[in-house]
Scaffold this active site. Structure first.
Site, PDB file in Angstrom:
ATOM      1  N   LYS A  67     -16.386  72.842 -44.004  1.00  0.00           N
ATOM      2  CA  LYS A  67     -17.149  71.627 -44.304  1.00  0.00           C
ATOM      3  C   LYS A  67     -18.130  71.439 -43.158  1.00  0.00           C
ATOM      4  CE  LYS A  67     -13.078  69.383 -44.459  1.00  0.00           C
ATOM      5  NZ  LYS A  67     -12.848  68.501 -45.551  1.00  0.00           N
ATOM      6  N   HIS A 125     -21.915  56.071 -50.012  1.00  0.00           N
ATOM      7  CA  HIS A 125     -21.123  57.277 -49.731  1.00  0.00           C
ATOM      8  C   HIS A 125     -20.538  57.309 -48.325  1.00  0.00           C
ATOM      9  CE1 HIS A 125     -22.321  59.627 -53.327  1.00  0.00           C
ATOM     10  NE2 HIS A 125     -23.431  58.929 -53.227  1.00  0.00           N
ATOM     11  N   THR A 156     -14.711  66.068 -51.365  1.00  0.00           N
ATOM     12  CA  THR A 156     -14.624  66.657 -52.703  1.00  0.00           C
ATOM     13  C   THR A 156     -14.077  68.078 -52.624  1.00  0.00           C
ATOM     14  OG1 THR A 156     -16.993  67.056 -52.450  1.00  0.00           O
ATOM     15  CG2 THR A 156     -16.346  65.303 -53.958  1.00  0.00           C
TER      16      THR A 156
HETATM   17  C1  GL2 Z   1     -20.555  61.824 -48.210  1.00  0.00           C
HETATM   18  C2  GL2 Z   1     -19.144  61.582 -47.691  1.00  0.00           C
HETATM   19  O1  GL2 Z   1     -19.110  61.828 -46.316  1.00  0.00           O
HETATM   20  C3  GL2 Z   1     -18.066  62.364 -48.426  1.00  0.00           C
HETATM   21  O2  GL2 Z   1     -16.805  61.913 -48.025  1.00  0.00           O
HETATM   22  C4  GL2 Z   1     -18.213  62.190 -49.924  1.00  0.00           C
HETATM   23  O3  GL2 Z   1     -17.276  62.999 -50.599  1.00  0.00           O
HETATM   24  C5  GL2 Z   1     -19.616  62.562 -50.352  1.00  0.00           C
HETATM   25  C6  GL2 Z   1     -19.850  62.357 -51.819  1.00  0.00           C
HETATM   26  O4  GL2 Z   1     -19.537  61.065 -52.204  1.00  0.00           O
HETATM   27  O5  GL2 Z   1     -20.577  61.756 -49.641  1.00  0.00           O
HETATM   28  N1  GL2 Z   1     -21.447  60.860 -47.639  1.00  0.00           N
HETATM   29  C7  GL2 Z   1     -22.464  61.439 -46.984  1.00  0.00           C
HETATM   30  O6  GL2 Z   1     -23.410  60.868 -46.411  1.00  0.00           O
HETATM   31  N2  GL2 Z   1     -22.321  62.768 -47.053  1.00  0.00           N
HETATM   32  C8  GL2 Z   1     -21.203  63.080 -47.753  1.00  0.00           C
HETATM   33  O7  GL2 Z   1     -20.832  64.204 -47.993  1.00  0.00           O
HETATM   34  N3  GL2 Z   1     -23.205  63.655 -46.512  1.00  0.00           N
END
Ligand code: GL2
Length: 834
Positions: free
Chosen positions: A567, A374, A678
């Site tokens: 966010k 992620h 998202t």
């Molecule tokens: C994240 C990414 O930063 C984000 O861009 C992504 O949409 C989400 C879900 O795939 O995952 N990775 C991460 O460590 N966090 C996120 O939100 N906390």
């Protein structure tokens, strides 16, 4: 299923199998029963909180029946299940979701009205289940909704934190963290005191050779902690399928307290073991995209993974199949590297406890797991120190060394004499102390690795995991672009828009197949449709304006352009660029005559989000936003032309109110840093346009909705490295407009300048790692284009309708189907209505 119920119980069982409430009277009866018996209260002192509790209990009863049937059917069908292992599930509220998914919100609304309650007030009583930090945790929650709605046999496994993500208060412009104790009354969980697993920590390993010359390793001694299961039913939308989310809670294995210590007068320490054990599942680590390497976190990971695997293996063993069939029955998805220990634990179970050969066991392991990455941010890539591992999980460390040895041998066969390659891909980093690279372990232990948006999946293949593409070949790496559940993010969050869409598409089917949204494009020139479209947005803005008034005391005009960035606060997400842009706007307005000002598009800049408690720069950003708000919002020259709002304690339930009220939202990360995002999808699905960089899912959103419907700006990911290099080795001057912003801050326009110098010097003196200055000019220009476009309300509404119509791709249903087909190899198991 029915045939298997013993005769004496069958009649009663059949009578019990009613789905939902027959009518509102049936619902009311259940609510009254719960108020008077379960809650032991009288109806005459039933307040909104009690009404919430009773209403939830009534729906929970329904869910439990469906849950039982679903589980029985899955057991009987004996088909493959998927297990989604995630340290975070950011579920938000459950009642509204349960009512809508079961399809009985209308019944509940009428029933509650009879009893003297407004359903909205009752829903508001619920505390968010906030067992996550941000996008990663919310994605897991959307996935659970889709898995159940699509009838996949699936379980989620997580930790039952006593404290979820902290509650954020803003005091004098600063973030203050308050514990989130959410379990006082939680009707949505079922303690399973009979489902427990003993989890071992510390101790040592002994090895002996058996009669066949095979080495047998035994992990002995150390400490035992008990894992207790808590089950949360996950209702599918418009299907009886109800899946399970199993959350583990830690308890002392030795019972309540130490009687010996108690009897000898050592009262204080008699409960010490219990408290130490309970600490494991006590609190969610509040970091987003950051790894801090704390021992307790590793304990959480092993505790959760070991309990979950024990459970999964126990279920498999009941089927009496041969071990080699394990991957035909079980798919396990690793949500980020947090559960990577599961790879090692399954190998340990198979080799040490079940006596399989190494090779055979390892084939089973690697066919079972899939790993989702992620993030590419280096500070988020998990590493654990070898000495810590040696101490806490001595047998696992040995197994990791063996896994690495066999892996490196295979690499050497493919790349003979390439020592650099071996060092780069090794699971062990040869640093001081040595570190275990969890992403490497996850890749080696899985059959598929996926990124979460196209750009991100390409980036992992060309940057952080480049060598692994050479080692394993490109097919092991794939993309599954993230999605969101339209049930929560459209139907629940924006009921009027959902209704308007279903009136035009002819049914609620679009909630099951989001590509049906395309049908509304036929109405984009229909005057009545457009009018209603605009009215819904306006009504949502009025609601948000009221919330802003109630929580901040500031009046905002719902006719102004609502510009939202909500966010987690992070330098890479660049809220600092946004607030610098707001200051630039303020300075521009101040420099104009009152006449000239009138031509300006009024705007409300809305921010929200939590900073990790130890993230100093993020906290400084929050402070600057509030300091700017304090000045701008009270400046008589400015009035409604500009307001700056920071909304306290952004969470899932607030998102459900904020997102439908946005005109434009900001997704402005430095290109190449946001894996997907998202919320960008949620905003567009609710008719808001977006301003964003060419990053993460913004790129695919653009492809779907059309370039004319999005405001893109800034440098591209492929150029970021060179630009950074130039900052360090070339000449780096700050953008002139940004320099004026810095000047105003330094003059004390927004209070004590020293409070904000960290943010300024990051750009001016420390290499501007996030390219704030490089992108500032195009950001400001693009914001001007936004103003212009918004003044053409007709054009704006067309963009909004077209965008929503073209968002079908971003449903988490599509995403889950891709995982099911490409990674898990599982089929849906529909349940027939009785
Ligand atoms: C994240 C990414 O930063 C984000 O861009 C992504 O949409 C989400 C879900 O795939 O995952 N990775 C991460 O460590 N966090 C996120 O939100 N906390």
């Amino acid at each position: 299923v029915e045939a298997s119920i013993p005769e004496p119980q069958r009649k009663a069982w059949l009578e019990h199998q009613t789905h939902g409430f027959k009518d509102k009277d049936g619902f009311e009866k259940e609510v009254v029963r719960h108020v008077e018996t379960t809650l032991a209260r009288s109806l005459y002192n039933c307040d909104e909180q009690a009404a919430y509790s009773a209403c939830s209990l009534a729906f929970r009863d329904r869910l439990i029946l469906e849950w039982n049937r679903t589980q029985q059917r899955q057991t009987f069908a004996d088909s493959k299940r998927v297990y989604y292992l995630s340290l975070e599930f950011l579920m938000g509220r459950a009642l509204d979701n349960a009512m809508l998914n079961i399809g009985q919100k209308d019944v509940a609304k009428a029933g509650l009205a009879d009893l003297g309650f407004r359903i909205e007030d009752v829903i508001e009583q619920e505390h968010d289940a906030a067992l996550g930090n941000g996008g990663l945790g919310r994605l897991a929650a959307c996935f659970l909704d889709s898995l159940a709605s699509l009838n996949y046999p699936a379980w989620g496994y997580g930790l039952r934190y006593r404290y979820g993500i902290f509650k954020q208060e803003i005091i004098d412009g600063y973030q203050v963290e308050v514990p989130d104790y959410w379990l006082d009354f939680n009707p949505w969980e079922f303690p399973r005191h009979d489902v427990t697993v003993d989890i071992q920590f510390y101790g040592h390993v002994t090895k002996r050779t058996d009669d066949n010359g095979k080495t047998i390793a035994t992990w002995e001694g150390g400490e035992i902690v008990k894992a207790v299961a808590y089950d949360v039913p996950i209702p599918g939308y418009a299907t009886p399928s109800t899946n399970n989310l199993r959350l583990w809670s830690s308890k002392a294995a030795s019972g309540e307290f130490d009687f010996q210590k108690f009897n000898s007068g050592d009262y204080e320490n008699s409960v010490a073991d219990q408290q130490r054990a309970e600490t494991i599942s006590a609190v969610l680590y509040p970091n987003d995209n950051l790894d801090r390497g704390k021992e307790l976190r590793l304990k959480q990971q092993y505790f959760w993974v070991a309990a979950s695997l024990y459970d999964i293996v126990r279920r498999f063993k009941k089927s009496k199949r041969a071990w080699k069939e394990f991957p035909d029955q079980v798919a396990i998805q690793l949500n980020d590297t947090h559960p990577t220990l599961a790879v090692v634990e399954l190998q340990r179970i198979l080799v040490d406890l079940e006596g399989l050969d190494w090779e055979e066991a390892w084939n089973i392991v690697t066919s079972t797991f899939g790993y989702t990455n992620h993030t590419v941010l280096p500070e988020a890539l998990e590493k654990w120190s070898v000495p810590l591992f040696q101490h806490l999980l001595p047998r696992h460390l040995q197994l990791i060394y063996d896994i690495n040895l066999f892996f490196l041998q295979s690499v050497e066969r493919k790349f003979p004499k390439d020592r650099d390659m071996l060092a780069r891909v090794s699971i062990i980093e040869e640093s001081q102390p040595k570190m275990i690279r969890m992403a490497h372990l996850a890749i080696v232990g899985s059959h598929k690795v996926n990124g979460v948006a196209e750009l991100h999946s390409d980036l992992i293949k060309t940057t952080i995991f480049k060598d692994f593409v050479e080692v394993f070949g490109p097919d092991k790496f794939t993309n599954v672009t993230n999605g969101i559940t339209p049930r929560r993010w459209l139907h629940q969050a924006n009921p009027r828009l959902s209704e308007l869409i279903s009136s035009k598409t002819g049914s609620n089917n679009f909630l099951k197949d989001l590509t049906e949204l395309a049908k509304i494009e036929h109405y984009k020139d229909d005057a009545d449709f457009r009018k209603e479209w605009a009215e819904i947005k306006y009504a949502n803005k009025v609601r948000l304006a009221k919330h802003i008034k109630n929580t901040t005391g500031v009046d905002v005009n719902p006719s102004a352009l609502f510009d939202v960035q909500v966010k987690r606060i992070h330098e890479y997400k660049r809220q600092q660029m946004n607030i610098f842009g707001v200051i630039h706007r303020y300075l521009t307005l101040k420099s104009l005559s009152p006449e000239e000002r009138k031509k300006f598009q009024p705007r409300v800049s809305i921010f929200g989000g939590k900073a990790a408690p130890g993230y100093w720069m993020a906290k400084q950003i929050i402070h600057l936003i509030n300091a700017v708000g304090a000045v701008v919002n009270n400046d008589k020259d400015i009035g409604d032309l500009l307001k700056v709002i920071f909304l306290e304690d952004y969470n899932v339930s607030k998102a459900e109110m904020i997102i439908p009220a946005s005109d434009i939202s900001e997704h402005i990360s430095t290109a190449g840093t946001e894996a997907s995002g998202t919320s960008n999808m949620k905003f567009v699905l609710n008719g808001g346009l977006i301003i964003g960089t060419c990053d993460g899912a913004n790129i695919e959103i653009t492809r779907e909705i059309g370039e004319q419907n999005i405001f893109l700006f800034g440098n591209l990911a492929e150029d970021v490295e060179d630009i950074r290099h130039n900052h360090t080795y070339g000449s780096h001057t700050v953008d002139p407009d940004l320099a004026k912003v810095f000047e105003a801050i330094e003059k004390g326009t927004f209070g004590e300048p020293n409070d904000f110098m960290g943010m300024i010097s990051a750009v001016r003196d420390h290499g501007d790692f996030y390219l704030v200055s490089d992108d500032f000019h195009s950001y400001i220009e693009t914001q001007e284009l936004v103003d212009k476009a918004y003044r053409d309300q007709d054009g704006w509404i067309t963009k909004s309708i077209e965008s929503v119509a073209r968002m079908g791709f971003f449903s988490s249903d599509r995403c889950i189907n891709e995982y099911a087909e490409g990674i898990w190899n599982i089929e849906p198991l529909p349940i027939k209505e009785q």
